[in-house]
Design a protein around this motif. Structure first.
Motif, PDB file in Angstrom:
ATOM      1  N   ASP A  65      -9.683  59.320  -2.025  1.00 44.70           N
ATOM      2  CA  ASP A  65      -8.800  60.425  -1.673  1.00 44.70           C
ATOM      3  C   ASP A  65      -9.679  61.670  -1.588  1.00 44.70           C
ATOM      4  O   ASP A  65     -10.015  62.280  -2.601  1.00 44.70           O
ATOM      5  N   VAL A  66     -10.071  62.030  -0.377  1.00 43.24           N
ATOM      6  CA  VAL A  66     -11.078  63.076  -0.190  1.00 43.24           C
ATOM      7  C   VAL A  66     -10.623  64.420  -0.733  1.00 43.24           C
ATOM      8  O   VAL A  66     -11.415  65.168  -1.310  1.00 43.24           O
ATOM      9  N   PHE A  67      -9.354  64.768  -0.571  1.00 39.72           N
ATOM     10  CA  PHE A  67      -8.867  66.067  -1.000  1.00 39.72           C
ATOM     11  C   PHE A  67      -7.922  65.946  -2.205  1.00 39.72           C
ATOM     12  O   PHE A  67      -7.038  66.781  -2.405  1.00 39.72           O
ATOM     13  N   GLY A  68      -8.143  64.929  -3.011  1.00 33.52           N
ATOM     14  CA  GLY A  68      -7.230  64.650  -4.117  1.00 33.52           C
ATOM     15  C   GLY A  68      -7.400  65.532  -5.333  1.00 33.52           C
ATOM     16  O   GLY A  68      -6.514  65.578  -6.194  1.00 33.52           O
ATOM     17  N   SER A  69      -8.524  66.248  -5.440  1.00 29.77           N
ATOM     18  CA  SER A  69      -8.757  67.095  -6.617  1.00 29.77           C
ATOM     19  C   SER A  69      -7.924  68.360  -6.499  1.00 29.77           C
ATOM     20  O   SER A  69      -8.210  69.249  -5.681  1.00 29.77           O
TER      21      SER A  69
ATOM     22  N   ASN B 142      -5.144  60.094   7.868  1.00 33.55           N
ATOM     23  CA  ASN B 142      -5.505  61.511   7.954  1.00 33.55           C
ATOM     24  C   ASN B 142      -4.273  62.224   8.510  1.00 33.55           C
ATOM     25  O   ASN B 142      -4.105  62.381   9.709  1.00 33.55           O
ATOM     26  N   ASN B 143      -3.383  62.608   7.599  1.00 36.44           N
ATOM     27  CA  ASN B 143      -2.125  63.237   7.980  1.00 36.44           C
ATOM     28  C   ASN B 143      -2.199  64.740   7.749  1.00 36.44           C
ATOM     29  O   ASN B 143      -2.886  65.203   6.843  1.00 36.44           O
ATOM     30  N   GLY B 144      -1.478  65.491   8.548  1.00 43.15           N
ATOM     31  CA  GLY B 144      -1.480  66.930   8.384  1.00 43.15           C
ATOM     32  C   GLY B 144      -0.233  67.550   8.971  1.00 43.15           C
ATOM     33  O   GLY B 144       0.650  66.867   9.491  1.00 43.15           O
TER      34      GLY B 144
ATOM     35  N   ALA C  21       5.278  72.011   3.061  1.00 47.83           N
ATOM     36  CA  ALA C  21       4.540  71.295   2.021  1.00 47.83           C
ATOM     37  C   ALA C  21       3.537  72.245   1.357  1.00 47.83           C
ATOM     38  O   ALA C  21       3.083  73.212   1.978  1.00 47.83           O
ATOM     39  N   PRO C  22       3.155  71.985   0.107  1.00 46.13           N
ATOM     40  CA  PRO C  22       2.249  72.898  -0.602  1.00 46.13           C
ATOM     41  C   PRO C  22       0.810  72.861  -0.101  1.00 46.13           C
ATOM     42  O   PRO C  22       0.023  73.742  -0.427  1.00 46.13           O
ATOM     43  N   ALA C  23       0.434  71.841   0.681  1.00 45.99           N
ATOM     44  CA  ALA C  23      -0.916  71.749   1.233  1.00 45.99           C
ATOM     45  C   ALA C  23      -0.834  71.180   2.639  1.00 45.99           C
ATOM     46  O   ALA C  23       0.115  70.475   2.994  1.00 45.99           O
ATOM     47  N   TRP C  24      -1.855  71.478   3.445  1.00 42.90           N
ATOM     48  CA  TRP C  24      -1.833  71.125   4.870  1.00 42.90           C
ATOM     49  C   TRP C  24      -1.765  69.618   5.121  1.00 42.90           C
ATOM     50  O   TRP C  24      -1.241  69.150   6.135  1.00 42.90           O
ATOM     51  N   GLY C  25      -2.327  68.812   4.217  1.00 41.53           N
ATOM     52  CA  GLY C  25      -2.389  67.364   4.412  1.00 41.53           C
ATOM     53  C   GLY C  25      -3.545  66.784   3.628  1.00 41.53           C
ATOM     54  O   GLY C  25      -3.937  67.322   2.583  1.00 41.53           O
ATOM     55  N   GLY C  26      -4.111  65.689   4.113  1.00 42.51           N
ATOM     56  CA  GLY C  26      -5.225  65.079   3.396  1.00 42.51           C
ATOM     57  C   GLY C  26      -5.805  63.905   4.138  1.00 42.51           C
ATOM     58  O   GLY C  26      -5.401  63.577   5.264  1.00 42.51           O
ATOM     59  N   LEU C  27      -6.784  63.264   3.511  1.00 47.64           N
ATOM     60  CA  LEU C  27      -7.427  62.083   4.094  1.00 47.64           C
ATOM     61  C   LEU C  27      -7.678  61.066   2.998  1.00 47.64           C
ATOM     62  O   LEU C  27      -8.318  61.390   1.988  1.00 47.64           O
ATOM     63  N   ARG C  28      -7.165  59.853   3.208  1.00 49.71           N
ATOM     64  CA  ARG C  28      -7.334  58.767   2.247  1.00 49.71           C
ATOM     65  C   ARG C  28      -7.832  57.527   2.967  1.00 49.71           C
ATOM     66  O   ARG C  28      -7.484  57.281   4.123  1.00 49.71           O
ATOM     67  N   MET C  29      -8.630  56.750   2.255  1.00 54.15           N
ATOM     68  CA  MET C  29      -9.121  55.481   2.786  1.00 54.15           C
ATOM     69  C   MET C  29      -9.095  54.419   1.705  1.00 54.15           C
ATOM     70  O   MET C  29      -9.395  54.712   0.541  1.00 54.15           O
ATOM     71  N   SER C  30      -8.737  53.201   2.090  1.00 52.94           N
ATOM     72  CA  SER C  30      -8.882  52.030   1.223  1.00 52.94           C
ATOM     73  C   SER C  30      -9.832  51.082   1.937  1.00 52.94           C
ATOM     74  O   SER C  30      -9.579  50.691   3.085  1.00 52.94           O
ATOM     75  N   VAL C  31     -10.917  50.743   1.276  1.00 52.44           N
ATOM     76  CA  VAL C  31     -11.951  49.900   1.876  1.00 52.44           C
ATOM     77  C   VAL C  31     -11.976  48.559   1.158  1.00 52.44           C
ATOM     78  O   VAL C  31     -12.205  48.500  -0.059  1.00 52.44           O
ATOM     79  N   LEU C  32     -11.713  47.489   1.886  1.00 52.25           N
ATOM     80  CA  LEU C  32     -11.679  46.138   1.336  1.00 52.25           C
ATOM     81  C   LEU C  32     -12.954  45.397   1.691  1.00 52.25           C
ATOM     82  O   LEU C  32     -13.306  45.260   2.865  1.00 52.25           O
TER      83      LEU C  32
END
Length: 336
Positions: free
Chosen positions: A259-263, A153-155, A239-250
């Motif tokens: 990728d929650v904000f990937g759209s 969760n980077n911003g 950057a063009p957007a504030w950041g985002g949140l990604r998760m990889s679940v194994l």
């Protein structure tokens, strides 16, 4: 329904106010007491921009008699504001994190229980459709047993409000600001309890700020699952957007990347700058809708105070680990 907004300190407060102002049947009043920097748009000016009525102090706000309040004050002031709202019998949506100390977190839990009011934590990411699909896949057994999670969760450094980098008012920096969203999603997905935390952080990106700007945290859970989380303010200001949140679940039966904000529609402007226009449901609107429905029905929604305490325990253990360079047992840290 009468809804009060306590403080415009948090950067999300204006967005909440605008959304609430557009809800039929909602009366919205904001109060933002105290002295504010000339560099920050707050108080009556921000209320006017958001389209909500403004009062000068909390005494007037509670004399008005709100059914519910949104607490968007500085992190260290959450306890006092929750206590004030609970004493008035108002239901509460409190910005994350729940508090900046375990003592304050427990006090919040106890005061809302005594008052019999709803207290929900502002974790809008758990209302995303991407996370809902992940939950559905897990419930259906598509992942098997979850054994590891990697999250980021980077911003950008929050420059709109100076208190975000004040160690007393914020309780910390990037670690506090972003790790709670990831910890909340893991809590909602797995229900596992954090057992041991190892973390490291530094101020390398913004050495002029007194709090950490980068943080990496490893969490071991009671069921053996591990999670590695990046909660850094590592996104450039241009950057063009504030950041985002990604998760990889194994899991033992498969892996899912989220990728929650990937759209988004991405491109380049005529002057050569990267541009990004995101689309999709408004997660803040979904969260507010859940809270207002809970106020109408009297049914406590998730995430609740107990969820907030579990995510706070991760924050406090990570801070202690980063300070000492040692792994921290969560239970030992929080025991009297």
């Amino acid at each position: 329904m009468k809804i009060g907004i306590m403080s415009f300190a948090h950067v999300h407060a204006a967005g909440y106010a605008r959304l609430l102002a557009g809800i039929p049947g909602a009366e919205v009043v904001a109060a933002d007491p105290g002295e504010h920097s000339d560099d920050e748009v707050r108080g009556a000016m921000l209320a006017a921009e958001a389209g909500v009525y403004y009062l000068d102090d909390y005494d007037d706000l509670f004399t008005w008699g709100p059914d519910a309040v949104i607490i968007t004050s500085e992190n260290a002031r959450h306890r006092a504001d929750v206590e004030r709202a609970a004493a008035a019998g108002a239901h509460i949506l409190c910005e994350k994190p729940l508090a900046t100390s375990w003592e304050d977190g427990l006090a919040i839990r106890d005061v809302v229980a005594r008052a019999g009011v709803i207290c929900m934590l502002a974790h809008p990411v758990r209302f995303s459709s991407a996370f809902a699909r992940l939950q559905a896949q897990h419930r259906a057994g598509a992942l098997g047993e979850i054994v590891a999670i990697r999250g980021a969760n980077n911003g950008m450094l929050p420059t709109e409000r100076a208190w975000f980098t004040d160690p007393q008012l914020a309780g910390g920096g990037a670690l506090v600001d972003h790790i709670v969203h990831l910890a909340d999603l893991i809590d909602a997905l797995t229900g596992a309890t954090p057992r041991r935390v190892t973390a490291t952080s530094n101020r390398t990106l913004y050495p002029d700020r007194p709090v950490e700007s980068t943080a990496l945290t490893l969490i071991e859970y009671d069921d053996g699952m591990i999670a590695a989380l990046d909660s850094s303010w590592s996104v450039p200001q241009k950057a063009p957007a504030w950041g985002g949140l990604r998760m990889s679940v194994l899991g033992t039966a498969g892996t899912v990347d989220v990728d929650v904000f990937g759209s988004a529609a991405r491109g380049v402007s005529s002057d050569g700058m990267a541009v990004e226009a995101r689309y999709g449901a408004d997660l803040d609107a979904a969260m507010l809708g859940c809270f207002l429905e809970a106020v109408r029905t009297g049914v406590q929604p998730k995430p609740d105070v107990e969820t907030g305490l579990r995510t706070l325990s991760v924050v406090l253990a990570a801070q202690e680990s980063a300070r000492t360079g040692q792994a921290v047992d969560v239970g030992n840290l929080l025991s009297p």
